[in-house]
Enzyme design. Structure first.
Site, mmCIF file in Angstrom:
data_model
loop_
_atom_site.group_PDB
_atom_site.id
_atom_site.type_symbol
_atom_site.label_atom_id
_atom_site.label_comp_id
_atom_site.label_asym_id
_atom_site.label_seq_id
_atom_site.Cartn_x
_atom_site.Cartn_y
_atom_site.Cartn_z
ATOM 1 N N GLU A 176 34.136 34.750 50.048
ATOM 2 C CA GLU A 176 33.065 35.278 49.191
ATOM 3 C C GLU A 176 33.035 34.551 47.850
ATOM 4 O O GLU A 176 31.965 34.170 47.361
ATOM 5 C CB GLU A 176 33.272 36.787 49.005
ATOM 6 C CG GLU A 176 32.892 37.545 50.268
ATOM 7 C CD GLU A 176 33.413 38.989 50.337
ATOM 8 O OE1 GLU A 176 32.911 39.738 51.171
ATOM 9 O OE2 GLU A 176 34.321 39.359 49.592
ATOM 10 N N GLY A 235 42.395 55.279 44.190
ATOM 11 C CA GLY A 235 41.546 54.357 44.950
ATOM 12 C C GLY A 235 40.818 55.153 46.023
ATOM 13 O O GLY A 235 40.702 56.385 45.937
ATOM 14 N N PHE A 236 40.352 54.462 47.052
ATOM 15 C CA PHE A 236 39.611 55.160 48.111
ATOM 16 C C PHE A 236 40.456 56.258 48.744
ATOM 17 O O PHE A 236 39.983 57.367 48.982
ATOM 18 C CB PHE A 236 39.179 54.174 49.194
ATOM 19 C CG PHE A 236 38.084 53.252 48.765
ATOM 20 C CD1 PHE A 236 36.820 53.734 48.485
ATOM 21 C CD2 PHE A 236 38.315 51.895 48.630
ATOM 22 C CE1 PHE A 236 35.796 52.886 48.081
ATOM 23 C CE2 PHE A 236 37.307 51.038 48.228
ATOM 24 C CZ PHE A 236 36.038 51.526 47.949
HETATM 25 C C1 FAD Z 1 38.669 41.702 46.494
HETATM 26 C C2 FAD Z 1 38.740 42.712 47.611
HETATM 27 C C3 FAD Z 1 37.702 42.799 48.523
HETATM 28 C C4 FAD Z 1 37.748 43.738 49.552
HETATM 29 N N1 FAD Z 1 36.704 43.816 50.432
HETATM 30 C C5 FAD Z 1 36.700 44.772 51.390
HETATM 31 C C6 FAD Z 1 35.592 44.947 52.257
HETATM 32 O O1 FAD Z 1 34.619 44.194 52.180
HETATM 33 N N2 FAD Z 1 35.647 45.938 53.168
HETATM 34 C C7 FAD Z 1 36.714 46.787 53.265
HETATM 35 O O2 FAD Z 1 36.714 47.691 54.098
HETATM 36 N N3 FAD Z 1 37.775 46.646 52.469
HETATM 37 C C8 FAD Z 1 37.803 45.668 51.522
HETATM 38 N N4 FAD Z 1 38.868 45.532 50.676
HETATM 39 C C9 FAD Z 1 40.038 46.407 50.889
HETATM 40 C C10 FAD Z 1 39.833 47.770 50.253
HETATM 41 O O3 FAD Z 1 39.323 47.651 48.961
HETATM 42 C C11 FAD Z 1 41.173 48.465 50.280
HETATM 43 O O4 FAD Z 1 41.550 48.628 51.616
HETATM 44 C C12 FAD Z 1 41.114 49.815 49.597
HETATM 45 O O5 FAD Z 1 40.742 49.679 48.251
HETATM 46 C C13 FAD Z 1 42.461 50.507 49.692
HETATM 47 O O6 FAD Z 1 42.384 51.735 49.073
HETATM 48 P P1 FAD Z 1 43.695 52.445 48.528
HETATM 49 O O7 FAD Z 1 43.227 53.725 47.935
HETATM 50 O O8 FAD Z 1 44.729 52.469 49.571
HETATM 51 O O9 FAD Z 1 44.231 51.471 47.391
HETATM 52 P P2 FAD Z 1 43.530 50.992 46.072
HETATM 53 O O10 FAD Z 1 42.055 51.025 46.179
HETATM 54 O O11 FAD Z 1 44.182 49.691 45.756
HETATM 55 O O12 FAD Z 1 43.945 52.073 45.002
HETATM 56 C C14 FAD Z 1 45.266 52.240 44.586
HETATM 57 C C15 FAD Z 1 45.259 52.950 43.260
HETATM 58 O O13 FAD Z 1 46.598 53.281 42.931
HETATM 59 C C16 FAD Z 1 46.828 53.012 41.577
HETATM 60 N N5 FAD Z 1 48.263 52.792 41.416
HETATM 61 C C17 FAD Z 1 49.028 51.851 41.997
HETATM 62 N N6 FAD Z 1 50.318 52.002 41.657
HETATM 63 C C18 FAD Z 1 50.352 53.079 40.846
HETATM 64 C C19 FAD Z 1 51.399 53.741 40.169
HETATM 65 N N7 FAD Z 1 52.665 53.321 40.248
HETATM 66 N N8 FAD Z 1 51.099 54.802 39.384
HETATM 67 C C20 FAD Z 1 49.805 55.229 39.263
HETATM 68 N N9 FAD Z 1 48.786 54.642 39.911
HETATM 69 C C21 FAD Z 1 49.065 53.588 40.686
HETATM 70 C C22 FAD Z 1 45.962 51.808 41.272
HETATM 71 O O14 FAD Z 1 45.667 51.724 39.879
HETATM 72 C C23 FAD Z 1 44.735 52.091 42.126
HETATM 73 O O15 FAD Z 1 43.751 52.817 41.419
HETATM 74 C C24 FAD Z 1 38.861 44.597 49.655
HETATM 75 C C25 FAD Z 1 39.899 44.507 48.737
HETATM 76 C C26 FAD Z 1 39.834 43.572 47.719
HETATM 77 C C27 FAD Z 1 40.966 43.489 46.732
#
Ligand code: FAD
Length: 440
Positions: free
Chosen positions: A174, A12-13
């Site tokens: 939204e 993810g991000f």
């Molecule tokens: C519908 C929605 C709208 C949003 N709107 C906004 C917004 O407008 N502005 C904003 O700032 N934020 C927004 N967010 C929040 C933002 O998207 C998240 O804060 C951000 O994506 C978090 O990033 P991350 O990398 O921590 O997790 P994620 O983006 O969730 O990535 C986690 C990754 O880990 C992988 N993963 C999980 N478990 C495992 C495992 N056991 N083994 C292998 N891979 C695994 C998943 O497949 C995923 O690719 C929104 C979120 C959602 C759901």
């Protein structure tokens, strides 16, 4: 010399920004994700609503990282961490397992939808965290109008034209706005029996306002904008039961009310994925109520300087689950590993989050944006929303495609991405039909 092995769980991000920060380091990075794509979650609802395609919000991880020659992408589900042996155990999607050794581990697994102990609700009310969720929601929204059109009973038709959303955060708001826009702008003149404009959208929220983190003023404006659009707000309510025909809620005064609705969508809460629990058990790290892992100010785990937790799944100073927090913490973790590899003697400063604000889209020409003391709403908020999302989309082509799609929707209400597939209509069912409702 064998390069230092860095394993990142999650693309993810947070995971992506960690990998990017290591681009010029002499390390061998393995990025494990259970999905092959990086997903732009903030625009999931636009995919669900038929504005953007899957390809516009999800890009293959290996394509995003193709120039990062020190990164290997692995499609697998990380199931456990062997802290002593320094290895991640993962399951491959078609069976079989892999063990990936590490010198440094960065856990960026994000959060998943929570039904607050009622996992049985999930079958009737999809959440909004994955691409599969968005496509399922798209199917349910457009299917509902089709079912209403062919219904022979007025009550049945009414129930198909009732959409219930649980959760008054940005995603619920939204989606509510989108469904009213679909009913009012996209589908007008397309149906012969029903009037799509009669579609009711009910938004249920436990707090006494929507978008509470945006503060009273913007929350008030968002509520007004939603009511103007025709969204019915049910604030201070708690869902107690839910099935394929509707939901039951407990009102503020303790009474319960049943709301028939054939489409119920859930955007109410999040919880940590199982790998977070496995890591906490293996390291003794603390977890908050939603399962996020408590980290030190440098994002490492207590007693484990080789393990960092970043993004949504990290618990630090009550930072919100925002893309910007994920990007900054991921980049920080990547840089910290780089410093360690380069044997810099100076310890990196603790992680500090620079708050760039947050935004929520309500409808065409209406959004709310909060960035420090700056509070924007209406058309100005919408323009700011537009700018932020263009800036943060990954890749030039995604940006251009999204801008064109937004221009079409804004100008005419038309949505190109309305194709959906009905279950039981695949190649095995020779006489099945695939509902492909793309615009000409
Ligand atoms: C519908 C929605 C709208 C949003 N709107 C906004 C917004 O407008 N502005 C904003 O700032 N934020 C927004 N967010 C929040 C933002 O998207 C998240 O804060 C951000 O994506 C978090 O990033 P991350 O990398 O921590 O997790 P994620 O983006 O969730 O990535 C986690 C990754 O880990 C992988 N993963 C999980 N478990 C495992 C495992 N056991 N083994 C292998 N891979 C695994 C998943 O497949 C995923 O690719 C929104 C979120 C959602 C759901």
């Amino acid at each position: 010399m064998t390069p230092r092995r860095v394993v990142i769980i999650g693309g993810g991000f947070a995971g992506l920004f960690a990998a990017r920060a290591l681009r010029r380091s002499p390390v061998a990075v393995t990025l494990i994700d259970r999905r092959a794509h990086h997903l732009f979650q903030p625009l999931l609802y636009q995919c669900a609503a038929g504005i953007l395609s899957e390809g516009q919000i999800a890009r293959p991880l290996r394509a995003v990282l193709r120039r990062h020659t020190n990164v290997r992408c692995l499609l697998a589900d990380a199931t456990d961490v062997d802290v002593k042996g320094r290895a991640v155990h993962a399951r491959r999607p078609e069976g079989g397992s892999v063990v990936v050794p590490y010198d440094d581990l960065i856990v960026a697994a994000g959060m998943r939808q929570s039904y607050f102990g009622h996992d049985e609700f999930a079958a009737h009310a999809p959440g909004m965290k994955t691409l599969e969720d968005a496509l399922e929601i798209r199917r349910r929204i457009y299917r509902a109008f089709e079912m209403a059109e062919s219904a022979t009973d007025a009550r049945d038709r009414r129930h198909w034209l009732t959409f219930a959303l649980v959760g008054g955060g940005p995603t619920g708001v939204e989606l509510a706005g989108q469904i009213r826009e679909i009913a009012g702008h996209t589908l007008d003149r397309e149906f012969r029996t029903i009037d799509p404009l009669k579609a009711r959208v009910l938004l249920f929220e436990g707090a006494d306002k929507v978008l509470a983190p945006f503060g009273d003023r913007l929350a008030g404006r968002a509520a007004r904008a939603l009511r103007d659009l025709g969204v019915e707000l049910h604030l201070g309510t708690r869902v107690t039961d839910l099935d394929e025909r509707g939901l039951t809620v407990k009102e503020r005064d303790g009474t319960t009310t049943r709301h028939p609705a054939r489409t119920v969508l859930w955007t109410a809460g999040v919880e940590a994925p199982p790998i977070a629990g496995a890591l906490a058990r293996a390291t003794g790290a603390g977890q908050d109520g939603a399962g996020r892992i408590a980290v030190e100010p440098d994002l490492t785990l207590p007693g484990h300087p080789e393990i960092r937790v970043v993004g949504d799944v990290m618990a630090l100073d009550h930072l919100p689950g925002l893309a910007e927090v994920a990007m900054q913490s991921g980049a920080y973790a990547g840089r910290a590993v780089r410093h360690a590899v380069e044997a810099r003697t100076k310890k990196p400063k603790p992680f500090t989050y620079v708050d760039l604000g947050s935004a929520a889209y309500i409808s065409r020409g209406r959004a709310v944006v909060k960035a420090g003391p700056v509070h924007l709403s209406g058309v100005v908020g919408w323009l700011a929303w537009l700018f932020i999302h263009i800036a943060f989309l990954t890749g030039f082509r995604s940006r251009l495609g999204a801008v064109l799609s937004w221009a079409v929707v804004f100008a005419s209400g038309a949505r190109r991405e309305r194709a959906f597939v009905l279950p039981g209509t695949g190649p095995a069912q020779q006489d099945g039909v695939t509902a492909a409702l793309r615009e000409p």
